[in-house]
Design a protein around this motif. Structure first.
Motif, PDB file in Angstrom:
ATOM      1  N   ASP A  37      51.546  -1.451  10.455  1.00  0.00           N
ATOM      2  CA  ASP A  37      50.269  -2.156  10.425  1.00  0.00           C
ATOM      3  C   ASP A  37      50.333  -3.461  11.217  1.00  0.00           C
ATOM      4  OD1 ASP A  37      49.138  -0.228   8.879  1.00  0.00           O
ATOM      5  OD2 ASP A  37      49.039  -1.418   7.025  1.00  0.00           O
ATOM      6  N   CYS A  38      49.189  -3.858  11.727  1.00  0.00           N
ATOM      7  CA  CYS A  38      49.015  -5.184  12.326  1.00  0.00           C
ATOM      8  C   CYS A  38      48.035  -5.935  11.440  1.00  0.00           C
ATOM      9  CB  CYS A  38      48.484  -5.071  13.743  1.00  0.00           C
ATOM     10  SG  CYS A  38      48.140  -6.667  14.524  1.00  0.00           S
ATOM     11  N   VAL A  39      48.533  -6.931  10.733  1.00  0.00           N
ATOM     12  CA  VAL A  39      47.714  -7.738   9.829  1.00  0.00           C
ATOM     13  C   VAL A  39      47.567  -9.126  10.450  1.00  0.00           C
ATOM     14  CG1 VAL A  39      47.543  -8.758   7.538  1.00  0.00           C
ATOM     15  CG2 VAL A  39      48.443  -6.437   7.805  1.00  0.00           C
ATOM     16  N   VAL A  40      46.331  -9.556  10.605  1.00  0.00           N
ATOM     17  CA  VAL A  40      46.042 -10.826  11.262  1.00  0.00           C
ATOM     18  C   VAL A  40      45.531 -11.834  10.242  1.00  0.00           C
ATOM     19  CG1 VAL A  40      44.492 -11.977  12.888  1.00  0.00           C
ATOM     20  CG2 VAL A  40      45.635  -9.858  13.553  1.00  0.00           C
ATOM     21  N   LEU A  41      46.113 -13.021  10.269  1.00  0.00           N
ATOM     22  CA  LEU A  41      45.708 -14.132   9.414  1.00  0.00           C
ATOM     23  C   LEU A  41      44.813 -15.061  10.216  1.00  0.00           C
ATOM     24  CD1 LEU A  41      49.247 -15.052   7.993  1.00  0.00           C
ATOM     25  CD2 LEU A  41      47.569 -13.528   6.936  1.00  0.00           C
ATOM     26  N   ILE A  42      43.617 -15.340   9.695  1.00  0.00           N
ATOM     27  CA  ILE A  42      42.727 -16.300  10.338  1.00  0.00           C
ATOM     28  C   ILE A  42      42.403 -17.409   9.335  1.00  0.00           C
ATOM     29  CG2 ILE A  42      41.759 -14.553  11.880  1.00  0.00           C
ATOM     30  CD1 ILE A  42      39.201 -14.611  10.134  1.00  0.00           C
ATOM     31  N   GLY A  43      41.925 -18.522   9.858  1.00  0.00           N
ATOM     32  CA  GLY A  43      41.570 -19.654   9.008  1.00  0.00           C
ATOM     33  C   GLY A  43      41.733 -20.941   9.784  1.00  0.00           C
ATOM     34  N   ALA A  44      41.161 -21.988   9.269  1.00  0.00           N
ATOM     35  CA  ALA A  44      41.241 -23.289   9.926  1.00  0.00           C
ATOM     36  C   ALA A  44      42.670 -23.810   9.916  1.00  0.00           C
ATOM     37  CB  ALA A  44      40.312 -24.278   9.216  1.00  0.00           C
ATOM     38  N   SER A  45      42.961 -24.744  10.802  1.00  0.00           N
ATOM     39  CA  SER A  45      44.263 -25.406  10.784  1.00  0.00           C
ATOM     40  C   SER A  45      44.483 -26.035   9.412  1.00  0.00           C
ATOM     41  CB  SER A  45      44.323 -26.488  11.866  1.00  0.00           C
ATOM     42  OG  SER A  45      44.202 -25.914  13.144  1.00  0.00           O
ATOM     43  N   GLY A  46      45.696 -25.870   8.876  1.00  0.00           N
ATOM     44  CA  GLY A  46      46.004 -26.392   7.554  1.00  0.00           C
ATOM     45  C   GLY A  46      45.663 -25.463   6.412  1.00  0.00           C
ATOM     46  N   SER A  47      45.229 -24.236   6.731  1.00  0.00           N
ATOM     47  CA  SER A  47      44.843 -23.299   5.671  1.00  0.00           C
ATOM     48  C   SER A  47      46.034 -22.608   5.018  1.00  0.00           C
ATOM     49  CB  SER A  47      43.883 -22.241   6.221  1.00  0.00           C
ATOM     50  OG  SER A  47      44.473 -21.514   7.285  1.00  0.00           O
ATOM     51  N   GLY A  48      47.220 -22.705   5.637  1.00  0.00           N
ATOM     52  CA  GLY A  48      48.413 -22.113   5.045  1.00  0.00           C
ATOM     53  C   GLY A  48      49.003 -20.958   5.833  1.00  0.00           C
ATOM     54  N   LYS A  49      48.428 -20.619   6.983  1.00  0.00           N
ATOM     55  CA  LYS A  49      48.888 -19.464   7.756  1.00  0.00           C
ATOM     56  C   LYS A  49      50.357 -19.600   8.170  1.00  0.00           C
ATOM     57  CE  LYS A  49      45.853 -19.791  11.089  1.00  0.00           C
ATOM     58  NZ  LYS A  49      45.267 -21.110  10.720  1.00  0.00           N
TER      59      LYS A  49
END
Length: 254
Positions: A37-49
């Motif tokens: 699988d290819c799982v992509v994490l998105i979110g603002a800077s500082g979100s924990g990615k």
């Protein structure tokens, strides 16, 4: 590349918590990543990615929760972290190449120093990987003789040389000029097509839409929304996801 599929998810994260002092960075995060699988994490800077990726690679000690790789609890303090890292490749936003070493030496360093491979075997393996990422002709070059996109491909080659079962990629195009982003994303698409399991933090929404099996939206350390790209990116359930994506759309990045 990857071997036989485990019975369950290749990577299973359960109720993960991580704080830096009074700052709670990951708040009860649970996520499964299946083989291939290819799982992509998105979110603002500082979100924990980035912190999530660093926890999976054991570069950060988790405060609570469990991370299992192929059914083995790698958060157990008795686990050999170097052995885990040999199976989990990680590539950062900064290339982190040694400027005084050639491309080939950068890629062979881990197989020789960490895994004890004879130099000839390590170099043969590294040259094959450099061929794979289209840089065999740059083996003798120093990093500062390469473009940013080429340096990032060397960093990816360095992570691939130990035949990892899982690749973690942390904003690997953020430091690149826009015209160089495509060559790195093209390589990631090829790895996906070959069956490499990947967990990727990125701001490249077009890539997430085209390549991801699953998109995860992180906000203030919590996993707010998880689903197929079409659902999360174009029909999100959560108001906070919609707010985040509206800003991405306004910036012309989706």
């Amino acid at each position: 590349m990857p071997g036989d599929a485990p019975a369950g998810p290749l990577l299973s994260i359960r109720n993960l918590r991580k704080s830096f002092g009074a700052n709670l960075v990951l708040d009860d995060v649970s996520l499964d990543v299946g083989q291939g699988d290819c799982v992509v994490l998105i979110g603002a800077s500082g979100s924990g990615k980035s912190t999530l990726l660093r926890c999976v690679n054991l570069l950060e000690v988790v405060d609570d929760g469990v991370i299992e790789l192929a059914g083995t609890d790698i958060t157990d303090p008795r686990v050999n972290a170097d052995e885990v890292r040999s199976r989990v490749g990680i590539v950062f936003q900064a290339f982190n190449l040694f400027p005084h070493l050639s491309v080939l030496r950068n890629v062979t360093l881990s197989p020789i120093k960490v895994h004890g491979l004879p130099r000839a075997e390590a170099e043969a393996r590294s040259l094959a990987i450099l061929e794979r990422v289209g840089l065999s002709d740059k083996a003798a070059a120093k990093p500062d003789e390469l473009s940013g996109g080429q340096q990032q491909r060397v960093a990816i080659a360095r992570a691939l040389v130990n035949s990892p079962v899982l690749m973690l990629l942390d904003e690997v195009t953020s430091a690149l000029d826009p015209e160089l982003v495509g060559e790195v994303l093209s390589l990631l698409r090829e790895l996906k097509d070959e069956g490499m399991t990947m967990l990727i933090a990125t701001h490249e929404m077009g890539f997430a839409r085209q390549v991801a099996d699953t998109v995860c939206f992180l906000d203030a350390g919590r996993l707010l929304e998880v689903g197929p790209p079409a659902q999360v990116l174009h029909d999100p359930h959560e108001a906070r996801t919609r707010q985040f994506l509206s800003r991405i759309i306004e910036a012309g990045r989706l």
